[in-house]
Design a protein around this motif. Structure first.
Motif, PDB file in Angstrom:
ATOM      1  N   ASN A  49      11.483  33.523  39.898  1.00 40.20           N
ATOM      2  CA  ASN A  49      12.911  33.692  40.200  1.00 40.20           C
ATOM      3  C   ASN A  49      13.389  34.940  39.459  1.00 40.20           C
ATOM      4  O   ASN A  49      12.829  35.317  38.431  1.00 40.20           O
ATOM      5  CB  ASN A  49      13.705  32.423  39.852  1.00 40.20           C
ATOM      6  CG  ASN A  49      13.617  32.053  38.386  1.00 40.20           C
ATOM      7  OD1 ASN A  49      14.452  32.430  37.583  1.00 40.20           O
ATOM      8  ND2 ASN A  49      12.559  31.341  37.999  1.00 40.20           N
ATOM      9  N   PRO A  50      14.448  35.605  39.990  1.00 33.26           N
ATOM     10  CA  PRO A  50      14.791  36.953  39.518  1.00 33.26           C
ATOM     11  C   PRO A  50      15.123  37.069  38.026  1.00 33.26           C
ATOM     12  O   PRO A  50      15.044  38.158  37.476  1.00 33.26           O
ATOM     13  CB  PRO A  50      16.002  37.334  40.368  1.00 33.26           C
ATOM     14  CG  PRO A  50      15.873  36.516  41.604  1.00 33.26           C
ATOM     15  CD  PRO A  50      15.240  35.225  41.174  1.00 33.26           C
ATOM     16  N   ARG A  51      15.536  35.993  37.363  1.00 29.14           N
ATOM     17  CA  ARG A  51      15.787  36.114  35.918  1.00 29.14           C
ATOM     18  C   ARG A  51      14.649  35.534  35.088  1.00 29.14           C
ATOM     19  O   ARG A  51      14.711  35.541  33.864  1.00 29.14           O
ATOM     20  CB  ARG A  51      17.118  35.446  35.548  1.00 29.14           C
ATOM     21  CG  ARG A  51      18.317  36.182  36.115  1.00 29.14           C
ATOM     22  CD  ARG A  51      19.551  35.960  35.262  1.00 29.14           C
ATOM     23  NE  ARG A  51      20.681  36.658  35.826  1.00 29.14           N
ATOM     24  CZ  ARG A  51      21.564  36.115  36.669  1.00 29.14           C
ATOM     25  NH1 ARG A  51      21.445  34.853  37.025  1.00 29.14           N
ATOM     26  NH2 ARG A  51      22.569  36.828  37.143  1.00 29.14           N
ATOM     27  N   GLY A  52      13.665  34.965  35.744  1.00 33.00           N
ATOM     28  CA  GLY A  52      12.492  34.489  35.014  1.00 33.00           C
ATOM     29  C   GLY A  52      12.757  33.281  34.147  1.00 33.00           C
ATOM     30  O   GLY A  52      12.322  33.211  32.998  1.00 33.00           O
ATOM     31  N   TYR A  53      13.462  32.308  34.690  1.00 34.00           N
ATOM     32  CA  TYR A  53      13.755  31.082  33.929  1.00 34.00           C
ATOM     33  C   TYR A  53      12.914  29.900  34.433  1.00 34.00           C
ATOM     34  O   TYR A  53      12.452  29.884  35.573  1.00 34.00           O
ATOM     35  CB  TYR A  53      15.234  30.716  34.079  1.00 34.00           C
ATOM     36  CG  TYR A  53      16.156  31.669  33.354  1.00 34.00           C
ATOM     37  CD1 TYR A  53      15.862  32.133  32.076  1.00 34.00           C
ATOM     38  CD2 TYR A  53      17.336  32.111  33.957  1.00 34.00           C
ATOM     39  CE1 TYR A  53      16.705  33.009  31.417  1.00 34.00           C
ATOM     40  CE2 TYR A  53      18.194  32.985  33.300  1.00 34.00           C
ATOM     41  CZ  TYR A  53      17.867  33.434  32.032  1.00 34.00           C
ATOM     42  OH  TYR A  53      18.699  34.298  31.376  1.00 34.00           O
ATOM     43  N   GLY A  54      12.782  28.914  33.551  1.00 33.59           N
ATOM     44  CA  GLY A  54      12.250  27.607  33.943  1.00 33.59           C
ATOM     45  C   GLY A  54      10.796  27.581  34.359  1.00 33.59           C
ATOM     46  O   GLY A  54      10.421  26.767  35.193  1.00 33.59           O
ATOM     47  N   ASN A  55       9.959  28.434  33.755  1.00 29.54           N
ATOM     48  CA  ASN A  55       8.532  28.370  34.121  1.00 29.54           C
ATOM     49  C   ASN A  55       7.890  27.123  33.512  1.00 29.54           C
ATOM     50  O   ASN A  55       7.644  27.062  32.314  1.00 29.54           O
ATOM     51  CB  ASN A  55       7.796  29.617  33.639  1.00 29.54           C
ATOM     52  CG  ASN A  55       6.309  29.536  33.982  1.00 29.54           C
ATOM     53  OD1 ASN A  55       5.902  28.740  34.831  1.00 29.54           O
ATOM     54  ND2 ASN A  55       5.505  30.350  33.320  1.00 29.54           N
ATOM     55  N   ASN A  56       7.632  26.144  34.362  1.00 23.39           N
ATOM     56  CA  ASN A  56       6.950  24.927  33.873  1.00 23.39           C
ATOM     57  C   ASN A  56       5.674  24.679  34.670  1.00 23.39           C
ATOM     58  O   ASN A  56       5.266  23.533  34.874  1.00 23.39           O
ATOM     59  CB  ASN A  56       7.877  23.708  33.920  1.00 23.39           C
ATOM     60  CG  ASN A  56       8.147  23.229  35.329  1.00 23.39           C
ATOM     61  OD1 ASN A  56       8.115  24.023  36.270  1.00 23.39           O
ATOM     62  ND2 ASN A  56       8.411  21.951  35.480  1.00 23.39           N
ATOM     63  N   ALA A  57       5.056  25.794  35.129  1.00 22.03           N
ATOM     64  CA  ALA A  57       3.781  25.647  35.843  1.00 22.03           C
ATOM     65  C   ALA A  57       2.693  25.159  34.879  1.00 22.03           C
ATOM     66  O   ALA A  57       2.868  25.219  33.650  1.00 22.03           O
ATOM     67  CB  ALA A  57       3.381  26.994  36.433  1.00 22.03           C
TER      68      ALA A  57
END
Ligand code: MTE
Length: 372
Positions: free
Chosen positions: A355-363
């Motif tokens: 996503n454009p702001r690079g939030y919430g990476n929980n991969a």
């Protein structure tokens, strides 16, 4: 900035000299993953620091807190009022920045102007102070559904549009939960200036951005805060959105932390000895949920083994896990994923979450290393 300038800026704020300093001013720094792995409660000198403006310098005797809006008896509290007129409570809580693990998203697609946080924009402390619910009750809060509680601080963020001081809000229901604190102590010490001293909000289970530091005003209001960091930033935008042109309220506002985990040991690219290798990391389920299982794979997710999951220090803290595996000399690919008490697990790839702001990476957490 040179390595020694970075070390100097870290030590100036009471941090270890091996912190990875992302920005000098505003000060933004994370501990190396292997250092973060060393303790359940992160020492103050190791705790990540995430800031949008320069630190205010407020002496406890000068600090004031106004509590107003939809309340029957607005308050204007001094530090003495706050620390002596309400019961003291402590909570062990993990703070995690919504941008933690952004570096993996950057490898999918660039995110200009955003710090490449790796594994360390997350830490755990014991916070002590008063329950926000007790302060709101003293102010005669009107317990209506759909209200929000805004927190404002005096630190000015040049990146905000228009330039403004930091603020945020949470729903009144969460604000009335016993885990939410106005804290003045961190790991038994007076709250350091870098972490919001003399008093900050601690909202366990939510993204770190809602735990407003140097809080000076609390307002109970009918809608979420209009502050830039609530209305525009800290939102998941669709991949095609232009982050510099979005209107207020666009995108999904972040609140509860998502189910997530990470591998802290070994570190990415490390050369380890062949034989017994203990893989270690953390997992968290967000907003009071528990982690029920962590799986580790050495073959890219074709087969999994269950890690040893230690009980969390509180409902609001990360769970630490480890697994000892036997490794042959050669390249290593290590993957981990957590499962929550709700039966959900993490998405597989950061590409699906970009996503454009690079939030919430929980991969799924993934590192490569080599055994010699
Ligand atoms: N509060 C104020 N006043 N100013 C800030 O820049 N940053 C927020 C939050 N509270 C911030 C703030 C963000 S984005 C995070 S992740 C946490 O503080 C980080 O808290 P820490 O620096 O104590 O680790």
């Amino acid at each position: 900035m040179t390595r020694s300038a970075k070390a100097a800026s870290a030590t100036m704020w009471g941090k270890r000299d091996d912190m990875i300093v992302r920005e000098d001013l505003p000060f933004n720094a994370e501990p190396p993953a292997s250092v973060l792995a060393a303790a359940v409660i992160t020492p103050v000198d190791t705790f990540y620091s995430r800031n949008h403006g320069p630190f205010p310098d407020i002496a406890p005797r000068e600090w004031r807190l106004t509590v107003g809006g939809s309340v029957d008896a607005p308050l204007n509290l001094t530090y003495d009022d706050l620390t002596t007129k309400f019961a003291q409570h402590c909570v062990v809580a993990t703070l995690a920045c919504a941008g933690n693990r952004r570096a993996e998203l950057l490898r999918v697609h660039p995110i200009p102007g955003k710090d490449p946080w790796e594994h360390g924009a997350i830490s755990t402390a014991e916070w002590c102070g008063v329950r926000l619910v007790d302060v709101l009750a003293a102010a005669g809060v009107r317990r209506e559904d759909e209200l929000h509680v805004e927190f404002l601080a005096p630190d000015v963020a040049q990146e905000a549009r228009p330039v403004q001081s930091y603020g945020s809000s949470i729903p009144l229901n969460k604000a009335m939960s016993e885990e939410v604190l106005l804290a003045w102590q961190m790991n038994g010490q007076p709250l350091p200036r870098a972490h919001g001293g003399p008093v900050r909000v601690v909202v366990p289970g939510y993204i770190g951005a809602r735990s407003v530091k140097w809080v000076t005003a609390i307002t109970v209001q009918p809608a979420p805060s209009q502050n830039y960091f609530q209305a525009i930033d800290y939102r998941i935008l669709p991949p095609e959105a232009d982050a510099d042109a979005v209107a207020e309220g666009e995108g999904i506002s972040l609140s509860s932390l998502p189910l997530n985990c990470d591998i802290l040991v070994p570190t990415d690219g490390e050369r380890v000895s062949a034989g017994a290798l203990t893989v270690r990391g953390w997992a968290i389920a967000g907003d009071g949920h528990s982690v029920e299982r962590v799986d580790v794979s050495l073959d890219g997710g074709h087969s999994w083994r269950q890690a040893d999951l230690r009980p969390a220090a509180s409902r609001w803290a990360w769970s630490r896990w480890s697994l000892t595996v036997d490794v042959e000399p050669g390249p290593l690919s290590i993957t981990a994923r957590a499962w929550a008490d709700t039966g959900v697990t993490q998405p597989e790839s950061p590409a699906s979450l970009w996503n454009p702001r690079g939030y919430g990476n929980n991969a799924w957490a993934h590192i490569t290393a080599s055994a010699i």
